[in-house]
Design a protein around this motif. Structure first.
Motif, short mmCIF file in Angstrom:
data_model
loop_
_atom_site.label_atom_id
_atom_site.label_comp_id
_atom_site.label_asym_id
_atom_site.label_seq_id
_atom_site.Cartn_x
_atom_site.Cartn_y
_atom_site.Cartn_z
N PHE A 269 0.77 -1.39 0.05
CA PHE A 269 0.17 0.00 0.17
C PHE A 269 0.72 1.29 -0.06
O PHE A 269 0.69 2.25 -0.89
CB PHE A 269 -0.98 0.02 1.16
CG PHE A 269 -1.57 1.38 1.45
CD1 PHE A 269 -2.73 1.62 0.74
CD2 PHE A 269 -1.30 2.23 2.54
CE1 PHE A 269 -3.42 2.86 0.71
CE2 PHE A 269 -1.92 3.45 2.52
CZ PHE A 269 -3.00 3.60 1.75
N PHE A 270 1.83 1.21 0.81
CA PHE A 270 2.70 2.36 0.83
C PHE A 270 3.68 2.42 -0.33
O PHE A 270 4.00 3.76 -0.91
CB PHE A 270 3.85 2.35 2.11
CG PHE A 270 2.99 2.94 3.48
CD1 PHE A 270 2.91 4.39 3.52
CD2 PHE A 270 2.31 2.30 4.28
CE1 PHE A 270 2.16 4.89 4.78
CE2 PHE A 270 1.70 2.63 5.36
CZ PHE A 270 1.54 4.14 5.48
N TRP A 272 2.61 1.73 -3.23
CA TRP A 272 1.58 2.19 -4.31
C TRP A 272 1.28 3.86 -3.96
O TRP A 272 1.45 4.65 -4.92
CB TRP A 272 0.42 1.56 -4.38
CG TRP A 272 -0.97 2.16 -5.10
CD1 TRP A 272 -0.93 2.18 -6.26
CD2 TRP A 272 -1.71 3.06 -4.57
NE1 TRP A 272 -2.12 3.03 -6.72
CE2 TRP A 272 -2.49 3.58 -5.56
CE3 TRP A 272 -2.18 3.58 -3.19
CZ2 TRP A 272 -3.70 4.43 -5.62
CZ3 TRP A 272 -3.16 4.44 -3.00
CH2 TRP A 272 -3.86 4.84 -4.05
N LEU A 273 1.18 4.31 -2.84
CA LEU A 273 0.76 5.51 -2.30
C LEU A 273 2.09 6.39 -2.81
O LEU A 273 1.83 7.38 -3.15
CB LEU A 273 0.42 5.67 -0.80
CG LEU A 273 0.01 6.90 -0.24
CD1 LEU A 273 -1.35 7.35 -1.13
CD2 LEU A 273 -0.19 6.94 1.48
N THR A 274 3.27 5.98 -2.59
CA THR A 274 4.46 6.88 -2.64
C THR A 274 4.63 7.18 -4.18
O THR A 274 4.86 8.16 -4.58
CB THR A 274 5.58 6.03 -2.28
OG1 THR A 274 5.61 5.82 -0.84
CG2 THR A 274 7.12 6.88 -2.51
N GLY A 277 1.20 9.48 -5.34
CA GLY A 277 1.08 10.74 -4.96
C GLY A 277 2.57 11.40 -4.84
O GLY A 277 3.00 12.30 -3.77
N LEU A 400 6.91 8.35 3.01
CA LEU A 400 6.10 9.38 1.81
C LEU A 400 7.10 10.57 1.87
O LEU A 400 7.06 11.34 0.66
CB LEU A 400 4.88 10.00 2.75
CG LEU A 400 3.60 8.71 2.69
CD1 LEU A 400 2.63 9.24 3.44
CD2 LEU A 400 3.69 8.12 1.64
#
Length: 527
Positions: A269-270, A272-274, A277, A400
């Protein structure tokens, strides 16, 4: 409940004579005492116990002193009686105490008090066998360690002998453990019996005013109370009295594959989020960096006399001459001990985090003050931000934003940004409605109502929120230094790593003085 003495009064049949007009309808109306009895029957739920509770409630309600009233049912049933009456705030403590007493009895009668000692002996015997092998090898090779190994063996054998004495003493004390448990159980049973009627009479008084409270004996409540108490007793007796023969109660039946799957999901998840975004996080970091650079130019690169004079003057204007003198002494302390540049860097970091938190928090609090549904969504998020340890949410922030000052400022904002929102909402909701209605009656617009009525009256609470946000942000100085933030926290962290007491205390005093100067400026303005 002094009025409960009416329960003992009896209606006088002779006083209910009919008038000459033949109005006999009043003869069928119930007296207050009869109404009271009917309410008591409804509350108790057992008709055969109504007379008993009627008498005891009257005795208790007729005096403010303690009345010696014993309830045998409460003493025998214990927590079950309190639970089925809905008195869980009393039932749960009694469950804990009775479970403790029962486990002492079971442990004394059936348990093995020497389990841990026998395990220690087993471990020592394994070491002893190894020492005997070493001794045999040393004797065969004729080394100079023979006497040393024999000393080790003697010490281990002496330790086993001492533990065996402890085992014997524990076995002899088993009966006293059971006696102690029985004494505690008897004491708590007597306490339950003597307190039950007093507690139930108080609940009856509350029930007369609020019928939403639990009354009577609902079958579901009785079953729930009995099942819960028996479950606690059974688990406690099984675990403590028989040393958990099922080998299930000691360790939770966990499955390592679930944890590994959750870790993989979070990592994915992180990741993909990194990637998704990256632009947003870069924009946030760039904005924080620009604001921080301007504050560092103001505090660090500006000549120190100007900065010091500005801080002293601002403190004097808000907190008076004493505040200015304290600020001057604190700044002199930081300058003489070579903490000036790091202190100004800390103030720049703090100023960036606090300004962003306040500029977001006050408008958000104003928006939430009149929108309960939206605030009910925001409140759990703020609870999470305040309760989660800072070292935990440091991990996703680093993932992030990478390490450095922007990430440190984001962590500081997460930890210290919630008080200003909460106290802004609290202050605005505390504005008297009569004042707002008067302003609206005189034609005040929404903007005028907010800026000229709500915010001025809520200003003390809002200033308190700003103060709390700044203080909590300053408390994150040391934590932020772990991920690349400079300043006084770096000195404290270095002192912790090398156990340098002097450096750590001096840097801590510098942080303290920064906090006190800011507190005087904000609180002085509030006053």
């Amino acid at each position: 409940m002094n009025s409960d003495s009416k329960l003992e009064s009896n209606s006088n049949p002779d006083s209910a004579t009919d008038s000459k007009s033949g109005a006999g309808s009043n003869a069928d109306s119930a007296t207050p005492a009869e109404d009271r009895v009917e309410l008591l029957k409804q509350f108790i739920g057992l008709k055969r116990s109504t007379h008993y509770y009627r008498r005891e409630f009257t005795r208790i309600g007729d005096t403010t002193a303690f009345v010696w009233s014993f309830n045998l049912s409460a003493a025998l049933l214990g927590p079950v009686w309190f639970g089925m009456r809905g008195l869980w705030k009393w039932g749960l403590p009694f469950v804990i105490v009775e479970t403790f007493a029962l486990t002492r009895i079971m442990r004394g009668l059936f348990g093995d008090l020497s389990v841990e000692a026998r395990e220690r002996i087993a471990g020592i015997e394994g070491t002893l066998r190894l020492r005997y092998e070493q001794l045999q090898s040393a004797v065969e090779n004729q080394t100079d360690k023979v006497d040393t190994i024999r000393g080790w063996i003697t010490a281990l054998e002496r330790e086993i002998a001492n533990i065996e004495l402890d085992i014997k003493a524990a076995e002899e004390s088993a009966v006293w453990v059971a006696v102690f448990g029985a004494t505690v159980l008897l004491a708590v049973k007597l306490a339950q019996g003597f307190l039950a009627n007093k507690i139930l009479e108080k609940r009856f008084s509350e029930w007369l005013s609020d019928r939403a409270l639990k009354s009577a004996l609902a079958p579901a409540g009785v079953c729930l109370s009995a099942a819960f108490v028996l479950f606690v007793y059974a688990v406690g007796a099984l675990f403590y009295g028989f040393n958990d023969p099922t080998e299930v109660l000691g360790d939770f039946p966990a499955n390592p594959s679930y944890r590994l799957a959750a870790i993989d999901w979070i990592v994915a998840f992180f990741a993909w989020l990194t990637d998704a975004g990256a632009g947003v996080f870069y924009f946030i970091s760039y904005g924080i960096r620009v604001f921080l650079d301007q504050l560092e130019v103001l505090f660090v690169q500006t000549p120190w006399p100007l900065v010091a004079g500005f801080i002293i003057l601002l403190t004097g204007l808000t907190a008076g001459v004493r505040g200015a003198a304290f600020a001057a002494a604190s700044l002199a302390f930081m300058g003489i001990l070579e903490f000036w540049e790091k202190a100004m860097t800390t103030l720049a970091l703090l100023g960036t985090a606090a300004c962003i938190s306040i500029s977001i928090g006050i408008p958000l609090g104003v928006f939430c003050a009149r929108r309960e549904r939206f605030y009910s969504v925001i409140r759990p998020i703020m609870d999470f931000m305040q309760t989660m340890p800072s070292f935990v949410f440091m991990i996703p922030v680093i993932a992030l934003f990478s390490v450095g000052k922007p990430a440190a400022i984001v962590i500081t904002m997460i930890f210290g940004g919630t008080p200003v929102v909460r106290l802004t909402v609290l202050g605005l909701r505390g504005v008297p409605e009569s004042i707002r209605e008067a302003a609206i009656a005189f034609g005040a617009s929404k903007w005028y109502l907010l800026t000229k009525v709500d915010l001025p009256l809520a200003a003390p609470s809002i200033f308190a929120g700003i103060n709390q946000t700044i203080m909590l942000s300053l408390a994150m100085v040391v934590v932020a230094s772990l991920i690349g933030a400079k300043g006084l926290g770096e000195d404290v962290l270095e002192a912790l790593q090398y156990a340098n007491v002097g450096q750590g205390i001096l840097a801590g005093f510098a942080i303290l003085f920064c906090a006190m100067i800011l507190n005087r400026i904000i609180q002085g303005g509030n006053r």
